[in-house]
Design a protein around this motif. Structure first.
Motif, PDB file in Angstrom:
ATOM      1  N   THR A  41       0.833  -1.192   0.000  1.00 19.44           N
ATOM      2  CA  THR A  41       0.000   0.000   0.000  1.00 19.44           C
ATOM      3  C   THR A  41       0.869   1.243   0.000  1.00 19.44           C
ATOM      4  O   THR A  41       2.063   1.181   0.292  1.00 19.44           O
ATOM      5  CB  THR A  41      -0.941   0.025   1.219  1.00 19.44           C
ATOM      6  N   TYR A  42       0.275   2.344  -0.350  1.00 17.90           N
ATOM      7  CA  TYR A  42       0.915   3.638  -0.148  1.00 17.90           C
ATOM      8  C   TYR A  42       0.654   4.058   1.290  1.00 17.90           C
ATOM      9  O   TYR A  42      -0.263   3.547   1.938  1.00 17.90           O
ATOM     10  CB  TYR A  42       0.316   4.695  -1.093  1.00 17.90           C
ATOM     11  N   TRP A  43       1.442   4.956   1.799  1.00 18.69           N
ATOM     12  CA  TRP A  43       1.151   5.555   3.098  1.00 18.69           C
ATOM     13  C   TRP A  43       1.571   7.010   3.026  1.00 18.69           C
ATOM     14  O   TRP A  43       2.167   7.448   2.058  1.00 18.69           O
ATOM     15  CB  TRP A  43       1.835   4.801   4.243  1.00 18.69           C
ATOM     16  N   ASN A  44       1.233   7.762   4.061  1.00 19.25           N
ATOM     17  CA  ASN A  44       1.478   9.201   4.098  1.00 19.25           C
ATOM     18  C   ASN A  44       0.533   9.924   3.130  1.00 19.25           C
ATOM     19  O   ASN A  44       0.838  10.999   2.633  1.00 19.25           O
ATOM     20  CB  ASN A  44       2.938   9.519   3.781  1.00 19.25           C
ATOM     21  N   THR A  45      -0.591   9.305   2.869  1.00 20.62           N
ATOM     22  CA  THR A  45      -1.560   9.827   1.919  1.00 20.62           C
ATOM     23  C   THR A  45      -2.181  11.137   2.390  1.00 20.62           C
ATOM     24  O   THR A  45      -2.409  12.041   1.590  1.00 20.62           O
ATOM     25  CB  THR A  45      -2.661   8.773   1.679  1.00 20.62           C
ATOM     26  N   LEU A  46      -2.463  11.240   3.675  1.00 16.84           N
ATOM     27  CA  LEU A  46      -3.135  12.434   4.186  1.00 16.84           C
ATOM     28  C   LEU A  46      -2.260  13.682   4.107  1.00 16.84           C
ATOM     29  O   LEU A  46      -2.773  14.790   3.950  1.00 16.84           O
ATOM     30  CB  LEU A  46      -3.615  12.203   5.626  1.00 16.84           C
ATOM     31  N   LEU A  47      -0.946  13.512   4.216  1.00 18.45           N
ATOM     32  CA  LEU A  47      -0.036  14.656   4.148  1.00 18.45           C
ATOM     33  C   LEU A  47       0.532  14.879   2.744  1.00 18.45           C
ATOM     34  O   LEU A  47       1.207  15.867   2.499  1.00 18.45           O
ATOM     35  CB  LEU A  47       1.113  14.476   5.149  1.00 18.45           C
ATOM     36  N   PHE A  48       0.235  13.955   1.835  1.00 19.34           N
ATOM     37  CA  PHE A  48       0.791  14.039   0.492  1.00 19.34           C
ATOM     38  C   PHE A  48       0.465  15.357  -0.223  1.00 19.34           C
ATOM     39  O   PHE A  48       1.341  15.939  -0.869  1.00 19.34           O
ATOM     40  CB  PHE A  48       0.336  12.844  -0.346  1.00 19.34           C
ATOM     41  N   LEU A  84      -3.847   8.530  12.479  1.00 16.93           N
ATOM     42  CA  LEU A  84      -5.134   8.182  11.884  1.00 16.93           C
ATOM     43  C   LEU A  84      -4.931   7.239  10.692  1.00 16.93           C
ATOM     44  O   LEU A  84      -5.601   6.203  10.572  1.00 16.93           O
ATOM     45  CB  LEU A  84      -5.860   9.457  11.451  1.00 16.93           C
ATOM     46  N   GLU A  85      -3.996   7.582   9.827  1.00 17.76           N
ATOM     47  CA  GLU A  85      -3.722   6.731   8.663  1.00 17.76           C
ATOM     48  C   GLU A  85      -3.159   5.386   9.096  1.00 17.76           C
ATOM     49  O   GLU A  85      -3.531   4.340   8.553  1.00 17.76           O
ATOM     50  CB  GLU A  85      -2.759   7.434   7.713  1.00 17.76           C
ATOM     51  N   HIS A  86      -2.289   5.396  10.085  1.00 15.20           N
ATOM     52  CA  HIS A  86      -1.715   4.146  10.590  1.00 15.20           C
ATOM     53  C   HIS A  86      -2.829   3.239  11.119  1.00 15.20           C
ATOM     54  O   HIS A  86      -2.831   2.023  10.881  1.00 15.20           O
ATOM     55  CB  HIS A  86      -0.681   4.439  11.679  1.00 15.20           C
ATOM     56  N   GLY A  87      -3.779   3.823  11.840  1.00 14.99           N
ATOM     57  CA  GLY A  87      -4.915   3.053  12.347  1.00 14.99           C
ATOM     58  C   GLY A  87      -5.747   2.463  11.223  1.00 14.99           C
ATOM     59  O   GLY A  87      -6.169   1.309  11.276  1.00 14.99           O
ATOM     60  N   TRP A  88      -5.986   3.256  10.187  1.00 15.85           N
ATOM     61  CA  TRP A  88      -6.735   2.795   9.020  1.00 15.85           C
ATOM     62  C   TRP A  88      -6.033   1.594   8.380  1.00 15.85           C
ATOM     63  O   TRP A  88      -6.648   0.580   8.078  1.00 15.85           O
ATOM     64  CB  TRP A  88      -6.866   3.953   8.031  1.00 15.85           C
ATOM     65  N   LEU A  89      -4.724   1.736   8.173  1.00 11.47           N
ATOM     66  CA  LEU A  89      -3.961   0.648   7.568  1.00 11.47           C
ATOM     67  C   LEU A  89      -3.926  -0.574   8.481  1.00 11.47           C
ATOM     68  O   LEU A  89      -3.941  -1.709   8.015  1.00 11.47           O
ATOM     69  CB  LEU A  89      -2.539   1.110   7.228  1.00 11.47           C
ATOM     70  N   GLY A  90      -3.896  -0.329   9.799  1.00 11.60           N
ATOM     71  CA  GLY A  90      -3.903  -1.427  10.767  1.00 11.60           C
ATOM     72  C   GLY A  90      -5.184  -2.238  10.741  1.00 11.60           C
ATOM     73  O   GLY A  90      -5.209  -3.396  11.165  1.00 11.60           O
ATOM     74  N   LEU A  91      -6.249  -1.651  10.246  1.00  7.16           N
ATOM     75  CA  LEU A  91      -7.516  -2.368  10.106  1.00  7.16           C
ATOM     76  C   LEU A  91      -7.561  -3.206   8.831  1.00  7.16           C
ATOM     77  O   LEU A  91      -8.579  -3.794   8.505  1.00  7.16           O
ATOM     78  CB  LEU A  91      -8.681  -1.371  10.094  1.00  7.16           C
TER      79      LEU A  91
END
Length: 101
Positions: A41-48, A84-91
Motif C-alpha cells: 500500500t501507499y502511506w502518508n496519503t493524508l499529508l501528500f 489516523l492513517e496508521h490506524g486505518w492501515l492497521g484495520l
C-alpha cells in the motif's frame, strides 16, 4: 520508498534519493527477485497534498531538504494525521491512490 517519479525534486537530491517508485513497480521488482507479495500500500496519503504543494508548486528559493521539526502545533497535527492513517492501515485497509484511501 519514495513514491511517484513526477514528485522527484530538490528534496530527493538533498537526501540522496536516486529514484521514486509506484506501488505496482515495487511489487513487480520484488516478485522478479523471488518475493511473494502479501500486502502492499501507499502511506502518508493524508499529508501528500502538502508535499506536492511544497515541492512542486511552491518550492523554496534555496532548495534543501524540507524534513525537519516544525512548531509544536504543526507537529502535533501531522502526527495525529499519521496516527489516523496508521490506524486505518492497521484495520487491513489500503491507500489505493494519493488522493483517497
Amino acid at each position: 520508498m519514495p513514491a511517484y517519479a513526477w514528485m522527484y525534486s530538490y528534496h530527493d537530491r538533498e537526501v540522496g534519493n536516486l529514484r521514486r517508485y509506484t506501488r505496482g513497480g515495487v511489487d513487480d521488482l520484488l516478485r522478479t527477485a523471488g518475493f511473494v507479495i502479501t500486502g502492499s500500500t501507499y502511506w502518508n496519503t493524508l499529508l501528500f497534498p502538502l508535499a506536492v504543494l511544497r515541492r512542486k508548486i511552491l518550492p523554496p528559493a534555496d532548495p534543501a531538504s524540507d524534513v525537519g521539526h516544525f512548531p509544536a502545533p504543526v507537529e502535533a497535527l501531522c502526527n495525529g494525521l499519521m496516527a489516523l492513517e496508521h490506524g486505518w492501515l492497521g484495520l487491513g485497509r489500503r491507500c489505493r491512490s494519493v488522493i483517497r484511501c
